[in-house]
Design a protein around this motif. Structure first.
Motif, short mmCIF file in Angstrom:
data_model
loop_
_atom_site.label_atom_id
_atom_site.label_comp_id
_atom_site.label_asym_id
_atom_site.label_seq_id
_atom_site.Cartn_x
_atom_site.Cartn_y
_atom_site.Cartn_z
N GLN A 220 -125.37 25.97 57.63
CA GLN A 220 -126.00 25.92 56.31
C GLN A 220 -124.98 25.63 55.21
O GLN A 220 -125.25 24.87 54.29
N ALA A 221 -123.79 26.22 55.34
CA ALA A 221 -122.76 25.99 54.33
C ALA A 221 -122.36 24.53 54.29
O ALA A 221 -122.16 23.95 53.22
N LEU A 222 -122.25 23.90 55.47
CA LEU A 222 -121.87 22.48 55.51
C LEU A 222 -122.96 21.61 54.92
O LEU A 222 -122.70 20.67 54.19
N GLU A 223 -124.23 21.92 55.24
CA GLU A 223 -125.34 21.13 54.70
C GLU A 223 -125.37 21.21 53.18
O GLU A 223 -125.58 20.22 52.48
N GLU A 224 -125.14 22.41 52.65
CA GLU A 224 -125.22 22.59 51.20
C GLU A 224 -124.01 22.00 50.49
O GLU A 224 -124.06 21.74 49.30
N SER A 225 -122.90 21.79 51.23
CA SER A 225 -121.71 21.24 50.58
C SER A 225 -121.79 19.73 50.41
O SER A 225 -121.01 19.15 49.69
N ASP A 226 -122.75 19.09 51.11
CA ASP A 226 -122.91 17.65 50.95
C ASP A 226 -123.32 17.34 49.52
O ASP A 226 -124.16 18.02 48.93
N GLN A 227 -122.76 16.30 48.97
CA GLN A 227 -123.03 15.93 47.58
C GLN A 227 -123.48 14.50 47.48
O GLN A 227 -123.07 13.64 48.26
N VAL A 228 -124.36 14.26 46.53
CA VAL A 228 -124.73 12.89 46.18
C VAL A 228 -124.36 12.67 44.73
O VAL A 228 -124.75 13.45 43.85
N VAL A 229 -123.57 11.64 44.47
CA VAL A 229 -123.22 11.28 43.11
C VAL A 229 -124.10 10.11 42.68
O VAL A 229 -124.17 9.10 43.38
N VAL A 230 -124.82 10.27 41.58
CA VAL A 230 -125.75 9.26 41.07
C VAL A 230 -125.25 8.78 39.72
O VAL A 230 -124.88 9.58 38.86
N SER A 231 -125.24 7.47 39.52
CA SER A 231 -124.77 6.91 38.25
C SER A 231 -125.72 5.80 37.80
O SER A 231 -126.18 5.00 38.61
N GLY A 232 -126.04 5.79 36.50
CA GLY A 232 -126.80 4.68 35.93
C GLY A 232 -128.30 4.83 35.95
O GLY A 232 -129.02 3.82 35.88
N GLU A 233 -128.81 6.07 36.05
CA GLU A 233 -130.27 6.24 36.07
C GLU A 233 -130.94 5.60 34.86
O GLU A 233 -132.03 5.04 34.96
N ARG A 234 -130.27 5.67 33.73
CA ARG A 234 -130.89 5.14 32.49
C ARG A 234 -131.02 3.62 32.52
O ARG A 234 -131.77 3.04 31.72
N ASN A 235 -130.31 2.96 33.44
CA ASN A 235 -130.47 1.50 33.56
C ASN A 235 -131.90 1.12 33.89
O ASN A 235 -132.36 0.02 33.55
N LEU A 236 -132.63 2.02 34.56
CA LEU A 236 -134.01 1.71 34.93
C LEU A 236 -134.93 1.62 33.72
O LEU A 236 -136.00 1.01 33.78
N LEU A 237 -134.52 2.23 32.60
CA LEU A 237 -135.33 2.14 31.39
C LEU A 237 -135.40 0.71 30.87
O LEU A 237 -136.36 0.32 30.20
N ALA A 238 -134.39 -0.10 31.20
CA ALA A 238 -134.35 -1.48 30.73
C ALA A 238 -134.98 -2.46 31.72
O ALA A 238 -135.09 -3.65 31.43
N VAL A 239 -135.41 -1.96 32.88
CA VAL A 239 -136.00 -2.84 33.89
C VAL A 239 -137.45 -3.13 33.51
O VAL A 239 -138.24 -2.22 33.31
N GLN A 240 -137.76 -4.39 33.44
CA GLN A 240 -139.09 -4.82 33.02
C GLN A 240 -140.19 -4.19 33.88
O GLN A 240 -141.24 -3.79 33.38
N ASP A 241 -139.94 -4.06 35.18
CA ASP A 241 -140.95 -3.55 36.10
C ASP A 241 -141.31 -2.10 35.83
O ASP A 241 -142.39 -1.63 36.20
N PHE A 242 -140.38 -1.33 35.22
CA PHE A 242 -140.61 0.09 34.99
C PHE A 242 -140.80 0.45 33.52
O PHE A 242 -141.38 1.48 33.20
N GLY A 243 -140.26 -0.38 32.64
CA GLY A 243 -140.12 -0.01 31.23
C GLY A 243 -141.38 0.49 30.56
O GLY A 243 -141.32 1.32 29.66
N HIS A 244 -142.55 -0.01 30.94
CA HIS A 244 -143.78 0.36 30.25
C HIS A 244 -144.63 1.34 31.06
O HIS A 244 -145.72 1.70 30.65
N ASP A 245 -144.12 1.78 32.21
CA ASP A 245 -144.87 2.70 33.06
C ASP A 245 -144.13 4.02 33.12
O ASP A 245 -143.29 4.25 33.99
N MET A 246 -144.45 4.90 32.17
CA MET A 246 -143.73 6.16 32.08
C MET A 246 -143.99 7.05 33.30
O MET A 246 -143.14 7.85 33.70
N GLY A 247 -145.15 6.89 33.94
CA GLY A 247 -145.44 7.67 35.14
C GLY A 247 -144.48 7.35 36.26
O GLY A 247 -143.94 8.24 36.92
N SER A 248 -144.25 6.04 36.48
CA SER A 248 -143.31 5.62 37.53
C SER A 248 -141.90 6.08 37.20
O SER A 248 -141.16 6.57 38.07
N LEU A 249 -141.51 5.95 35.93
CA LEU A 249 -140.16 6.36 35.54
C LEU A 249 -139.97 7.86 35.76
O LEU A 249 -138.93 8.30 36.24
#
Length: 339
Positions: A220-249
């Motif tokens: 369990q300690a090893l599983e919990e020590s795994d990390q995911v680093v995420v960068s640039g989530e706000r870039n999706l706000l500028a994507v035409q496919d998502f920009g007007h669909d707040m539910g999807s965002l």
């Protein structure tokens, strides 16, 4: 199976839609495909492609757009990913941003680099720990509560509280501590688990129970020590496919908050060689038709230890994303393998 004419038209439609983001009509497709076909012939072929579920019409009078199934056929059979030359600006930028002398920062830098180069979201899992313990200790906290202290060879310490079926005295815990350190120190958690299965009948019941609990706590300690680093989530706000669909965002941002689910997706990718592509809900972990993931594993000294990738709309330039992900995985592997 599609004939050559249908394949050419589908390829031209997907490429045009990726470039422009607008439904593609028969007149536009006639100019883009390079074939001398009448508008009526093109409309007939498009109707066939629509019947096959490869394209769809978003409005009754509009042109057609690719479906996730159409993107999948395009990626699998029509896409030719070009390798970047050694002097390409993308390669130079990647080399400058990843500093081999600062391995602890390479993961965050790689996520930022993926996001910058793709203009979408960059994700990187931190290198998996080997799961080897150097030392273990049991301390009595109270009735049927024991603190397990796991020390890794690099000095990393993990503490876990376990609840036992009966109360143990500190002398019993010390005996279990000494036995485990003498016989199992230096082995991985999985190796200890495998050996315990064969030896549990020869061990005294209380020691066996404590050791099994310690192995579970270590896992369990090893599983919990795994990390995911995420960068640039706000870039999706500028994507035409998502920009007007707040539910999807909102659903997408919820996904980035639940990083354990991203871990599962990327863990699947780490078991495959090279670049993997998930399109429009193909993965149950990312069940969004508007979303695609391009990922690849990276290595340290020849052993796969993590995964990185780009998350963006299904309408992405897949050839370019493949290049970006492939190059970044190679550079991260090189940076982390340098001593």
């Amino acid at each position: 199976m599609l004939d050559e004419r249908a394949r050419t038209l589908l390829k031209a439609l997907v490429e045009r839609y990726i470039a422009d983001g607008q439904p593609v009509g028969s007149r536009t497709l006639s100019k883009a495909c390079g074939l001398e076909l009448s508008p009526a012939t093109i409309r007939n072929v498009m109707a066939d492609l629509e019947d096959l579920g490869l394209i769809a019409s978003p409005h009754t009078s509009a042109g057609r757009i690719p479906t996730p199934r159409g993107y999948r056929l395009f990626v699998d059979t029509m896409l030719t990913a070009r390798g970047l030359e050694q002097g390409a600006p993308e390669l130079a930028a990647a080399r400058e941003q990843l500093h081999p002398d600062q391995p602890q920062r390479v993961i965050a830098q790689a996520a930022h680099l993926l996001s910058n180069l793709s203009s979408f979201v960059g994700v990187v899992t931190a290198p998996r720990k080997a799961g080897v313990f150097h030392h273990i200790e049991f301390l009595r906290l109270g009735e049927r509560r024991v603190l397990v202290i796991l020390v890794a060879p690099d000095g990393d310490v993990q503490n876990r509280v376990i609840f036992t079926a009966r109360d143990y005295g500190q002398s019993e815990l010390a005996e279990a501590t000494n036995y485990l350190n003498h016989h199992y120190a230096g082995l991985s958690i999985e190796e200890v688990r495998a050996r315990l299965k064969g030896e549990v009948e020869q061990l005294r019941g209380e020691i066996a129970a404590l050791m099994q609990a310690a192995v579970q706590a270590g896992s369990q300690a090893l599983e919990e020590s795994d990390q995911v680093v995420v960068s640039g989530e706000r870039n999706l706000l500028a994507v035409q496919d998502f920009g007007h669909d707040m539910g999807s965002l909102r659903k997408l941002f919820d996904l980035f908050e639940r990083k354990t689910e991203l871990m599962r997706l990327l863990d699947v990718s780490s078991r495959a060689e090279g670049v993997r592509i998930y399109i429009g809900g193909e993965s149950r972990v990312v069940p969004f038709e508007e979303l695609s993931v391009v990922s690849a594993p990276y290595e340290v000294d020849g052993r796969v230890v993590g995964t990185l990738g780009v998350i963006g709309p299904t309408r992405m330039a897949y050839d370019r994303m493949i290049q970006i992900v492939d190059i970044t995985s190679r550079l991260v592997s090189n940076a982390l393998s340098q001593k």
